[in-house]
Design a protein around this motif. Structure first.
Motif, PDB file in Angstrom:
ATOM      1  N   UNK A  83      12.984 -27.640 -38.061  1.00 11.83           N
ATOM      2  CA  UNK A  83      13.196 -26.597 -35.792  1.00 11.83           C
ATOM      3  C   UNK A  83      13.407 -25.471 -35.563  1.00 11.83           C
ATOM      4  N   UNK A  84      13.810 -25.544 -36.555  1.00 12.63           N
ATOM      5  CA  UNK A  84      15.039 -23.836 -36.584  1.00 12.63           C
ATOM      6  C   UNK A  84      13.911 -22.426 -36.155  1.00 12.63           C
ATOM      7  N   UNK A  85      12.509 -22.665 -37.735  1.00 13.77           N
ATOM      8  CA  UNK A  85      11.105 -22.126 -37.685  1.00 13.77           C
ATOM      9  C   UNK A  85      10.685 -22.502 -36.075  1.00 13.77           C
ATOM     10  N   UNK A 123       7.819 -32.441 -31.642  1.00 14.28           N
ATOM     11  CA  UNK A 123       8.728 -33.378 -31.037  1.00 14.28           C
ATOM     12  C   UNK A 123       9.804 -32.814 -32.436  1.00 14.28           C
ATOM     13  N   UNK A 124      10.468 -31.651 -32.063  1.00 19.27           N
ATOM     14  CA  UNK A 124      11.611 -31.133 -33.235  1.00 19.27           C
ATOM     15  C   UNK A 124      12.717 -31.269 -32.679  1.00 19.27           C
ATOM     16  N   UNK A 125      13.669 -31.031 -33.652  1.00 18.25           N
ATOM     17  CA  UNK A 125      15.097 -32.104 -34.147  1.00 18.25           C
ATOM     18  C   UNK A 125      16.275 -30.677 -33.386  1.00 18.25           C
ATOM     19  N   UNK A 126      17.189 -31.030 -32.952  1.00 15.36           N
ATOM     20  CA  UNK A 126      17.946 -30.767 -31.876  1.00 15.36           C
ATOM     21  C   UNK A 126      19.020 -30.509 -32.618  1.00 15.36           C
ATOM     22  N   UNK A 127      19.313 -31.291 -33.383  1.00 17.56           N
ATOM     23  CA  UNK A 127      21.204 -31.424 -34.790  1.00 17.56           C
ATOM     24  C   UNK A 127      20.331 -30.677 -35.782  1.00 17.56           C
ATOM     25  N   UNK A 128      19.483 -31.256 -36.281  1.00 19.60           N
ATOM     26  CA  UNK A 128      18.907 -30.232 -37.436  1.00 19.60           C
ATOM     27  C   UNK A 128      18.714 -28.401 -37.201  1.00 19.60           C
ATOM     28  N   UNK A 129      18.780 -28.428 -35.814  1.00 17.93           N
ATOM     29  CA  UNK A 129      18.364 -27.065 -35.339  1.00 17.93           C
ATOM     30  C   UNK A 129      19.887 -26.649 -35.261  1.00 17.93           C
TER      31      UNK A 129
END
Lengths: 510, 252
Positions: A475-477, A502-508
Motif C-alpha cells: 500500500x505504501x507504493x 483496496x489498500x491498507x491503511x494500517x500497513x501504510x
C-alpha cells in the motif's frame, strides 16, 4: 553506468554482512539509483538509519532488479540538515523521502510534495523538516493541502471516520462539478509505532506485530518476517512447511480477491455477485481456519516452518471445499463480465497508464493491470515458489475492469496452485529449529502478498538484535496510484476506484 | 438476465441457523481458555513467560488469564508442562465488565445490559463502527456479519453510515493517539442514550499494542465501554453472540 556495480548484491531472504553494504558518496548514490530505476529497477525500500556512534543519518536504498532476480543495496550519509531530493528525477521515491524527512527531521531539497506521512515526531529532537517548534507531537491532518481555486471549483473532504466498516484516512477532492481534478490522500491515523518497538527484537511479541501489521495480510507479512529471520539464522525450512505456507499465502489471496470482486459489484449496485462473493470470501477464510483455527491464519506461519500440520482427512476436506467454493466463485464472478451494466461502469474508469505505473512504482495486481509484469513469486521466488511457478497475470489498460479481471485470473491460478500442492504434499516435519539471528547482518525479504510486493529489511546489531526493521507494505507504493486513478473521473466513481485498489491503511501507517 | 436467475438458484440459501442451532466452528478453533488451578500448582510461571501481551498473571495465589489482553495464540497451552491451561471450543466470550474478563477469578459471560437499555435497543440497534488503529481483521469479521451467512439485519441490528443515525458505536483497534479525537467526536455525535461496544483485544486493552506511547491502550480511556467482546480477532459468531447477549436476545 558502472556505479551500480558498486552496490552490494543480495538475494531474497539471503543474509549479507552489514560491512559489505557500501557507503557511497551522495552524487554516486543518487546517479546510480536514478539510472537503474530509469532502466527498469524498482525501489523496494529507502529508509533512514542512525549509525552507531557516528554523527549524521545513513540513507539505505534497496533496489529490485527483476530481470536478474537480484537486489542491490547501498547507503549514503547525510551529515547536514538536508539532502538533494531524488523525487523530481525518480518519482518512485516520493513517499520514502517524505518518510525520511518526517522520521529524521531532514529536508529533501527540491521535493515537490513534501508533507508529513504519519504525523509523528522526528527521532532526532530539535530537528524538524517543517521547522515546527519544540518537541511536541504534531497534530494529525494539520498540513498544507493541495488546493485548486477558481469559479465553481469546490472541495470535498472525507474522513478520517468513513461511512462503512473501514479503516480511517482523510481524503480531499478538488472538484469541478462532478469532475475530480485531484484527490489528496492524507493518512497516519492508524499509526501504532510498530517499527519503533521492533528495534531491539525479536522478542515474544514480534510475531504478533507481524500478524497484525495489516490484518488481511497476516500470512503475507508473517511470511516475510519469518523468511527474514530464517535468513539471519541460517535456518532451512522443511519442504512440507514451505508447501503449507504457500497454500496459506494463496488462500489469503483467494479470500481477498473474491471479497474485493464482490465489493466492486456492490459499488456499482450489482447485488447478486456482491452477496455471493461476501459468502465465498468467508468460505476461503474458513479454509485457513481449518488449517490453524483462525480465519486470518494467526499462528500458522512460524519461524522455522509452520505452526500446524495437516493429515490426510484434512487435505481431503480442504480439496473438497476448494473445488466447491471455486466453482461458486466462477459462477458468481462470470456474471460480472456478462452484465453490460457492470462492464460499462468498470471499463475506462480510473485508468492508470503503464507509464504512470512505472513512474510511481505501483506493485501487485494494480501494476499488473496496467501491463507491468512484476510479481515477486516469479521474479524473486522463495519457498515453494522456487519449485512451483504461478504464471503472472497481466492486463493492459489499467482501468477498474483490468484491476478486477487480473484478480479473477489470479483467483483461477491460485486455485490451480493449491490443488496441485495438495495432491503432492511431501512428507516430513513442518518445523525446524531456528537459531539466534546472526550479528551485524542485513537481510531483505520479499513476498508477493495479495496486494503486491511486501518488503521487509532487517539490520542486526552486534548482539544479533534488530538495529532496524523496515516494513514496506504494498500500500505504501500504491496509495499514489489511487490518487492518479481519480484524476478527471467523476467523484461518484471514487468508491469503485478505491475498492479496485483496496489498500491498507494500517500497513501504510504502521 | 437468465444467467443471473440460474446463478441465484445455484448459489442457494446460505444463512446459518444460529442462534437456534449451535454454530459450526473449525476443529482447531481456540475459544475460551480455562485454567485448572489444581493441575497448575502455580509454581513454574512458564506460561507467564511466553505470553506476548502479559495476559497471564498470578493474583491472590491463583493463575489468572485476562481475556481482554489475550490474543488466543495458544503459546501458554503449548508451554504448560501440566496441561493446566486449555483453550476450549467455547465461543461465548462477551462481557459487560472489564474485570469479569479475567479467567480464574470468577465466571465470565455476563454480557447482558440492564433492563432499560434492553427495552430501548433490544429490537432495533443501529451501530456506527469506528476503526481506531485496528489491523482490519476485527473490521472484516464485523463486516462479514452483514453478509447473507450471518444476516445481521434479521436481528434488527445494522451498521449505519452516520453517528447521528446510530444508537451506539462499535470500536475496534487500540485507539491510536491520531484517532483519539476522531473517536471522541464520533461518540459525541451519537444521540443519548448510547452504547459503546469494544471488539477485539486491541479495543479492550491495546492487545499486542498495549503499552505503546502511540496508542491509548484501548477504547475505555476515551469513551465509556458497555460491552467487551474479546478475541484477536473474535470469530464472527463470538461478535454476534456478544451483540445478541447484550440485547437479551440470547438467554442462558
Amino acid at each position: 553506468m558502472t556505479a551500480i556495480l558498486r552496490w552490494a548484491v543480495l538475494r531474497n531472504g539471503t543474509p549479507l554482512p552489514r560491512r559489505e553494504i557500501p557507503l557511497l558518496e551522495g552524487a554516486v548514490f543518487r546517479a546510480s539509483l536514478i539510472e537503474s530505476v530509469a532502466d527498469g529497477a524498482r525501489v523496494a525500500a529507502y529508509f533512514g538509519y542512525l549509525p552507531e556512534g557516528e554523527p549524521g543519518v545513513d540513507l539505505y536504498a534497496v533496489l529490485a532488479f527483476r530481470e536478474d532476480g537480484v537486489l542491490r543495496v547501498a547507503r549514503m550519509r547525510v551529515t547536514g540538515e538536508s539532502f538533494p531530493s531524488l523525487t523530481p528525477a525518480c518519482p518512485q521515491v516520493h513517499l520514502f523521502e517524505r518518510e525520511i524527512a518526517e522520521q529524521f527531521g531532514l529536508t529533501p531539497e527540491g521535493h515537490p510534495w513534501l508533507k508529513p506521512v504519519r504525523f509523528v515526531k522526528s527521532c532526532r529532537p530539535g530537528h524538524d523538516a517543517w521547522g515546527r517548534e519544540g518537541d511536541v507531537q504534531p497534530l494529525i491532518g494539520v498540513m498544507d493541502f493541495y488546493r485548486v481555486e477558481g469559479e465553481e471549483v469546490h472541495e470535498v473532504a472525507v474522513g478520517p471516520v468513513h461511512a462503512g466498516i473501514i479503516e480511517p484516512g482523510h481524503f480531499r477532492f478538488q472538484c469541478h462539478g462532478e469532475q475530480v481534478f485531484h484527490l489528496e490522500i492524507s493518512l497516519g491515523y492508524q499509526h501504532r509505532g510498530v517499527e519503533r518497538v521492533l528495534r531491539g527484537g525479536p522478542d515474544k511479541r514480534t510475531i504478533h506485530y507481524m500478524e497484525t501489521l495489516s490484518g488481511d495480510t497476516t500470512i503475507g507479512h508473517t511470511l516475510a518476517y519469518c523468511q527474514a529471520l530464517e535468513g539471519l539464522s541460517g535456518c532451512s525450512v522443511p519442504a512440507r512447511a514451505q508447501v503449507l505456507r504457500g497454500i496459506a499465502l494463496e488462500l489469503e489471496r483467494l479470500a481477498n480477491h473474491t471479497g474485493d470482486l464482490g465489493a466492486l459489484a456492490g459499488d456499482v449496485g450489482f447485488l447478486p455477485t456482491s452477496s455471493y462473493c461476501g459468502r465465498l470470501r468467508g468460505d476461503f477464510l474458513n479454509m485457513t481456519a481449518l488449517l490453524c483455527g483462525n480465519r486470518f491464519g494467526r499462528g500458522l506461519v512460524r519461524t522455522g516452518g509452520a505452526g500446524f500440520d495437516v493429515d490426510a482427512p484434512l487435505v481431503e476436506e480442504l480439496r473438497k471445499r476448494l473445488d466447491l467454493t471455486l466453482r461458486d466463485v466462477s459462477n458468481a464472478v462470470t456474471l460480472l463480465w456478462e452484465s453490460p451494466s457492470v462492464m460499462s461502469r468498470f471499463e475506462e474508469t480510473g485508468r492508470v497508464s503503464l507509464e504512470t505505473c512505472g513512474e510511481i512504482g505501483l506493485v501487485g495486481p494494480a501494476a499488473r493491470a496496467s501491463g507491468a509484469e512484476f510479481d515477486v513469486r516469479q521474479d524473486f521466488p522463495s519457498g515453494i515458489f522456487r519449485f512451483s511457478q504461478i504464471p503472472v497475470s497481466t492486463g493492459r489498460d489499467g482501468d477498474v475492469f483490468e484491476r478486477a479481471f487480473v484478480r479473477w485470473l489470479e483467483i483461477q491460478r491460485s486455485g490451480d496452485f493449491i490443488r496441485e500442492q495438495l495432491q503432492m504434499l511431501v512428507a516430513g516435519p513442518v518445523m525446524a529449529e531456528a537459531k539466534a539471528p546472526a550479528p551485524d547482518t542485513v537481510v531483505v525479504s520479499l513476498v508477493e502478498g495479495w496486494r503486491g510486493a511486501i518488503t521487509h529489511v532487517a539490520l542486526t546489531d552486534k548482539d544479533g538484535k534488530f538495529a532496524a526493521y523496515k516494513v514496506v507494505d504494498p500500500s505504501f507504493h500504491n496509495w499514489m496510484g489511487l490518487a492518479m486513478a481519480l484524476r478527471n473521473q467523476q467523484i461518484s466513481d471514487f468508491p469503485l476506484c478505491n475498492k479496485s485498489f483496496n489498500l491498507s491503511y494500517c500497513g501504510h501507517d504502521l | 438476465m437468465f444467467s443471473i436467475i440460474m446463478a441465484r438458484l445455484r448459489q442457494g440459501h446460505r444463512t446459518i441457523r444460529y442462534p437456534r442451532r449451535p454454530p459450526v466452528l473449525p476443529d482447531r478453533f481456540r475459544g475460551l481458555p480455562v485454567i485448572d488451578q489444581g493441575l497448575c500448582g502455580n509454581a513454574c510461571g512458564g506460561c507467564e513467560g511466553v505470553c506476548p501481551t502479559g495476559a497471564l498473571m498470578r493474583r491472590d495465589g491463583r493463575m489468572t488469564l485476562d481475556l481482554g489482553l489475550c490474543v488466543f495464540c495458544g503459546e501458554c497451552e503449548k508451554r504448560c508442562p501440566k496441561g493446566a491451561v486449555k483453550f476450549t471450543r467455547e465461543h461465548r466470550l462477551a462481557s459487560r465488565g472489564r474485570e469479569s474478563l479475567v479467567v480464574g477469578q470468577e465466571a465470565v459471560l455476563r454480557a447482558r445490559l440492564d433492563e432499560t437499555t434492553r427495552k430501548l435497543f433490544g429490537r432495533s440497534l443501529k451501530l456506527r463502527q469506528v476503526c481506531a488503529g485496528g489491523c482490519g481483521a476485527c473490521e472484516a469479521d464485523c463486516n462479514v456479519l452483514t453478509t447473507v451467512v450471518f444476516d445481521l439485519g434479521r436481528f434488527g441490528i445494522q451498521f449505519v453510515a452516520s453517528p447521528r443515525h446510530a444508537d451506539g458505536i462499535l470500536v475496534t483497534g487500540p485507539v491510536t493517539k491520531n484517532m483519539e479525537l476522531a473517536l471522541k467526536k464520533t461518540y459525541d455525535a451519537v444521540p443519548d442514550p448510547k452504547l459503546v461496544i469494544a471488539v477485539g483485544a486491541c479495543a479492550i486493552s491495546g492487545g499486542p499494542y498495549t503499552g505503546h506511547a502511540e496508542t491509548c491502550g484501548g477504547a475505555s480511556g476515551v469513551v465509556p465501554v458497555d460491552v467487551y467482546i474479546p478475541g484477536c480477532p473474535p470469530h464472527p459468531i463470538t461478535i454476534l453472540d456478544g451483540l445478541l447477549r447484550a440485547l437479551g436476545r440470547i438467554k442462558e
